[in-house]
Scaffold this active site. Structure first.
Site, PDB file in Angstrom:
ATOM      1  N   ILE A 511       0.306  -7.149   6.454  1.00 26.69           N
ATOM      2  CA  ILE A 511       0.267  -8.612   6.509  1.00 26.69           C
ATOM      3  C   ILE A 511       1.567  -9.232   6.027  1.00 26.69           C
ATOM      4  O   ILE A 511       1.684 -10.451   5.947  1.00 26.69           O
ATOM      5  CB  ILE A 511      -0.905  -9.168   5.669  1.00 26.69           C
ATOM      6  CG1 ILE A 511      -0.850  -8.613   4.245  1.00 26.69           C
ATOM      7  CG2 ILE A 511      -2.229  -8.843   6.330  1.00 26.69           C
ATOM      8  CD1 ILE A 511      -1.925  -9.175   3.342  1.00 26.69           C
ATOM      9  N   GLY A 512       2.561  -8.423   5.718  1.00 25.19           N
ATOM     10  CA  GLY A 512       3.837  -8.965   5.300  1.00 25.19           C
ATOM     11  C   GLY A 512       4.690  -7.921   4.636  1.00 25.19           C
ATOM     12  O   GLY A 512       4.304  -6.758   4.489  1.00 25.19           O
ATOM     13  N   GLY A 515      10.959  -7.728  -0.784  1.00 29.61           N
ATOM     14  CA  GLY A 515      11.982  -6.865  -1.342  1.00 29.61           C
ATOM     15  C   GLY A 515      11.419  -5.612  -1.975  1.00 29.61           C
ATOM     16  O   GLY A 515      12.068  -4.568  -1.990  1.00 29.61           O
ATOM     17  N   PHE A 516      10.178  -5.677  -2.483  1.00 26.25           N
ATOM     18  CA  PHE A 516       9.568  -4.509  -3.125  1.00 26.25           C
ATOM     19  C   PHE A 516       9.013  -3.542  -2.106  1.00 26.25           C
ATOM     20  O   PHE A 516       9.115  -2.333  -2.274  1.00 26.25           O
ATOM     21  CB  PHE A 516       8.465  -4.984  -4.075  1.00 26.25           C
ATOM     22  CG  PHE A 516       7.818  -3.876  -4.863  1.00 26.25           C
ATOM     23  CD1 PHE A 516       8.343  -3.491  -6.085  1.00 26.25           C
ATOM     24  CD2 PHE A 516       6.690  -3.219  -4.391  1.00 26.25           C
ATOM     25  CE1 PHE A 516       7.752  -2.467  -6.815  1.00 26.25           C
ATOM     26  CE2 PHE A 516       6.098  -2.207  -5.111  1.00 26.25           C
ATOM     27  CZ  PHE A 516       6.633  -1.837  -6.334  1.00 26.25           C
ATOM     28  N   VAL A 519       3.169  -4.957   2.490  1.00 26.70           N
ATOM     29  CA  VAL A 519       1.912  -5.462   1.938  1.00 26.70           C
ATOM     30  C   VAL A 519       0.800  -5.242   2.956  1.00 26.70           C
ATOM     31  O   VAL A 519       0.933  -5.591   4.130  1.00 26.70           O
ATOM     32  CB  VAL A 519       2.013  -6.960   1.601  1.00 26.70           C
ATOM     33  CG1 VAL A 519       0.769  -7.410   0.843  1.00 26.70           C
ATOM     34  CG2 VAL A 519       3.256  -7.238   0.789  1.00 26.70           C
ATOM     35  N   ASP A 629      12.225 -16.666 -10.175  1.00 31.46           N
ATOM     36  CA  ASP A 629      12.251 -16.605  -8.712  1.00 31.46           C
ATOM     37  C   ASP A 629      11.226 -17.553  -8.101  1.00 31.46           C
ATOM     38  O   ASP A 629      10.446 -17.169  -7.222  1.00 31.46           O
ATOM     39  CB  ASP A 629      12.014 -15.169  -8.239  1.00 31.46           C
ATOM     40  CG  ASP A 629      12.512 -14.946  -6.810  1.00 31.46           C
ATOM     41  OD1 ASP A 629      13.402 -15.695  -6.371  1.00 31.46           O
ATOM     42  OD2 ASP A 629      12.016 -14.029  -6.144  1.00 31.46           O
TER      43      ASP A 629
END
Length: 845
Positions: A511-512, A515-516, A519, A629
């Site tokens: 779903i997305g 940077g990590f 998802v 952030d």
């Protein structure tokens, strides 16, 4: 004319030829940059450089000023320990030959050097060979082998030309023995110079490399235990780089001779120095000049929609030999984020699909990144590297780039055999006895295994393009286990449960991404909907953010902050699990495809909820927490459009009571970054206030914080909107869908609040508590055009006195509470709040 003004004018007028003054200044600035880089070069713990066969010390060349020490001394960290050798000097050296190559050490019997090692770990070892004739020896006829600590690196070696042999391997003792062994009694060996020096700790990582073959992609472990011989080091798209340009004194050569079809590639060059802080590489991984040039797709003679690959063939010798291939990337061709998606192939096999460099580098362009792959050379004795556009590339932005290539042969070390009969007999006898004992042991183990219940094997994760996250220190697990002990054990979720929740990380559930990592939408055993954030390999931000997210979210609870369901760190994975946010990030509801066009009242309520969450972060503990952030993708909405602040991977504790700021490296997102924090590298909670001010303008104007496709004066939202605000005509640039919805008093108060948040200096900005007051007041003004029953108050912040706010303060939150009440929203039970900053967007840092 200053350097900064010169570069600014050069960037503003790229087509205007520079003046004589400009040319001179450019040369001087480049020379200064080289001197700065050289002065800050890597300083290895072990740095042993030997001028072999000479009784004097000398430098290599005029540009490589390192001093190579004579090997004739019997004291010091390097010595000749055994064997027979002689010094040889070339009486007729070539005028262009380095002084270092005018002498040699000749070994007539097996002879060795002993190097004292100060620090164990990865080292680089280089041998310099430059054959010449002198004193009855013709070095071009030498034939010998080289062993390092008993491991055979070169066998039956000879050369008629100048050769540099480089090896990378791990040293696990305080001594390094290099043995030169002639192949027969009539032969001899030689060497002109030797380099032994420490490599940076993360130069070769145990985890993170991918094995690419016909069977797909697999994780390759224990890479640092292998001996690596450098075969090719290529500056793609650039010129030759000599050791002076490299902090590890390496030579990089151009790629022209390796391109299969030269017309398919087009050079790309930038004058911008790469941003190492945001990428996954350092200057020791590759120097700046490698990342400032590249080859990209040459589309000049092709239709816009055509797709093709750029391919390089690198000869490596016999086929079927395993090699480490290190590919270097730096996006110097894109004008904005998320423009470039491309695929990488090795020997025709897919190595990385849909590579988006900006998502792996804090969303900063020109950030260096590298990936390690393991491949077998093909039947022709070559390694083939190809890049091409991804299937998800926009037709208008079809492209692919490559900045550098390194290929290292994985040497299979063999130990020197002692051929004495006595040892052979003992080996045979020991083998016979050992074989009997081994058979007996196997029999016992089989019986024991039959008595135990057989455990099912965990399902193997098959995902093209995935390898477990590189872990610092070479451990197969993250360092969470070292620092947390039992503190967060209750939050641990078994990897098998995560696999089950995501249908083994089914791509259809993505779903997305951020940077990590990627998802996934999932459902736990108790039917709880979750968002599963899985760490991406090569992301240097991964481990710190993983730890920070767990540390922060396990200790705070608030209706307008996300809640962590759990985490998983099994099998070298770093996975964070949050409750699913039905409506996704705020950004999706402001602009872009499928925008829902929120009403002004909805937008105000969302801003108020986010402000409450931030106010709690800043004031809920003695030091408070600074988010670092804040942006529209890090404010998520649940099914009722209740806002929650998310993504605490960059969060930091605030300053102590006797301090005014936290000194730290700058991190955040372009367009939202506090200019004072950027200039001074001093972080305060007012940095979050600035970022929140940008979000307020996003909500009002329904456009991104930075849009490079707009006219120059409109690119930066904060700068552009403040020009209209100061003129008193902010209504001219609001979202057209809000026309006729906003009452003038409400818009005025909202605009004043955003303006104060965006003050140049933190001391002139309001606190988040003050911002919250004013947003609530703007909502009251919107709901009633008459004077509010809640009269304005004098702002407690003297420097933000113009912000009129209601008198009744929201209830002060207390940290670590299980429930709390927020003024204006009624009871706020602690639910497993939905979380993740990039659930439905490709944006990240």
């Amino acid at each position: 004319m200053s350097l900064s003004l010169f570069f600014s004018s050069l960037l503003m007028n790229p087509r205007k030829p520079p003046s004589m003054e400009a040319n001179t200044l450019l040369l001087l600035s480049l020379a200064l940059l080289s001197l700065i880089c050289f002065s800050t070069s890597f300083s290895p713990t072990d740095n042993l450089l030997v001028n072999c066969g000479s009784n004097t010390n000398t430098s290599f060349t005029s540009t490589d000023s390192r001093i190579f020490v004579s090997d004739s001394t019997k004291q010091g960290p390097v010595s000749l320990s055994k064997g027979q050798s002689i010094s040889l000097k070339n009486q007729n050296p070539s005028p262009n030959s380095p002084t270092l190559y005018s002498t040699a050490r000749v070994f007539t019997t097996a002879s060795s050097y002993q190097f004292n090692i100060k620090r164990n770990g990865t080292h680089l070892v280089r041998f310099h060979f430059s054959p010449f004739k002198a004193q009855g020896f013709d070095l071009s006829t030498a034939k010998f082998s080289i062993l390092v600590n008993g491991n055979l690196l070169l066998s039956d070696f000879s050369t008629k030309v100048v050769v540099l042999k480089e090896y990378v391997f791990r040293v696990d003792s305080n001594a390094l023995e290099i043995l030169f062994s002639p192949v027969c009694k009539s032969s001899f060996g030689f060497v002109n110079a030797i380099e032994v020096f420490s490599a940076p700790k993360d130069f070769i990582l145990d985890e993170g490399a991918k094995l690419v073959s016909a069977n797909g992609i697999e994780v390759y472990k224990n890479l640092s235990s292998h001996v690596l011989e450098t075969i090719h080091r290529i500056n793609v798209g650039g010129s030759k780089l000599v050791p002076f340009n490299d902090t590890l004194w390496r030579t990089w050569i151009p790629d022209d001779d390796f391109l299969v079809l030269k017309s398919a590639a087009k050079r790309a060059v930038t004058t911008h120095v790469p941003n190492y802080q945001s990428g996954g590489a350092s200057r020791e991984i590759a120097p700046e000049n490698v990342y400032m040039t590249a080859q990209q797709m040459n589309k000049d003679n092709n239709p816009l929609q055509s797709r093709f690959n750029i391919t390089w063939n690198f000869p490596v010798g016999s086929g079927g030999v395993r090699h480490l291939v290190r590919l270097h990337f730096c996006d110097i061709v894109s004008t904005s984020l998320n423009q470039l998606y491309f695929d990488v192939y090795l020997n025709g096999y897919s190595a990385y699909n849909d590579l988006d460099l900006s998502s792996l580098t804090f969303h900063v362009l020109s950030s260096p990144m590298y990936f390690d792959f393991i491949v077998d050379s093909n039947d022709l004795g070559a390694v083939q590297v190809s890049i091409g556009p991804s299937a998800v590339s926009s037709l208008m932005k079809v492209n692919a780039i490559l900045n550098g290539v390194e290929i290292m042969k994985m040497v299979n070390p063999s130990h020197l055999r002692n051929e004495s009969k006595k040892r052979t007999v003992w080996i045979v006898a020991a083998s016979s006895i050992g074989g009997f004992v081994l058979c007996l042991a196997v029999f016992v183990v089989i019986l024991a295994c039959k008595c135990k219940k057989k455990k099912p094997k965990p399902t193997r994760v098959e995902s093209a393009g995935w390898t477990p996250l590189r872990v610092y220190g070479g451990s197969t697990h993250s360092r969470m286990s070292e620092v947390t002990v039992n503190e967060y054990r209750s939050l641990k979720i078994p990897f098998a449960d995560v696999q089950l929740a995501t249908n083994n990380f089914d791509n259809s559930l993505i779903i997305g991404s951020g940077g990590f990592g990627m998802v996934f939408k999932g459902v736990l055993k108790d039917n709880t909907k979750v968002a599963v954030k899985r760490g991406v390999p090569g992301s240097r931000q991964g481990l710190p953010e993983f730890q920070t997210e767990i540390t922060v979210l396990s200790k705070i609870r608030h209706r307008h902050l996300v809640s962590l369901v759990g985490y998983c760190e099994e099998q070298a994975e770093m996975i964070l699990v949050y409750e699913y946010m039905e409506k996704g990030p705020l950004k999706k509801h402001l602009y872009g495809p499928g925008c829902s066009h929120l009403s002004w009242k909805q937008r105000l309520e969302i801003c108020i909820g986010a402000a409450r969450g931030l106010h709690y972060l800043h004031t809920g503990s003695a030091q408070g927490i600074i988010h670092r952030d804040i942006k529209s993708t890090n404010i998520l909405l649940d099914e009722n459009y209740v806002a929650k602040v998310a993504d605490f991977g960059l969060s930091r504790s605030g300053p102590c009571l006797d301090e005014t700021h936290v000194s730290t490296g700058v991190k955040g997102s372009f367009g939202y970054l506090d200019p004072e924090y950027f200039r001074r590298q001093q972080l305060t909670d007012k940095s979050d206030v600035y970022s929140f001010g940008v979000v307020l303008l996003e909500v009002l104007c329904a456009r991104p914080a930075v849009d490079p496709l707009l006219a120059r004066e409109q690119v930066n939202l904060a700068e552009w909107a403040m020009q209209w605000q100061k003129k008193g005509i902010l209504e001219q640039i609001i979202d057209p869908h809000l026309m006729g919805q906003i009452k003038q008093n409400s818009l005025k108060k909202f605009g004043e609040t955003a303006e104060k948040c965006l003050a140049d200096y933190g001391v002139d900005r309001p606190s988040m508590g003050d911002v919250l007051w004013n947003l609530e007041y703007a909502l009251q003004l919107q709901e009633s055009d008459s004077k509010s029953s809640r009269e304005p108050r004098d702002d407690s912040n003297a420097n933000a006195a113009e912000l009129t706010t209601p008198r009744i303060a929201p209830q002060a939150p207390s940290i670590n509470t299980e429930t709390e009440t927020d003024s204006g929203d009624g009871p706020s039970e602690i639910r497993n709040s939905q979380v993740f900053s990039q659930l439905m967007t490709n944006d990240g840092r």
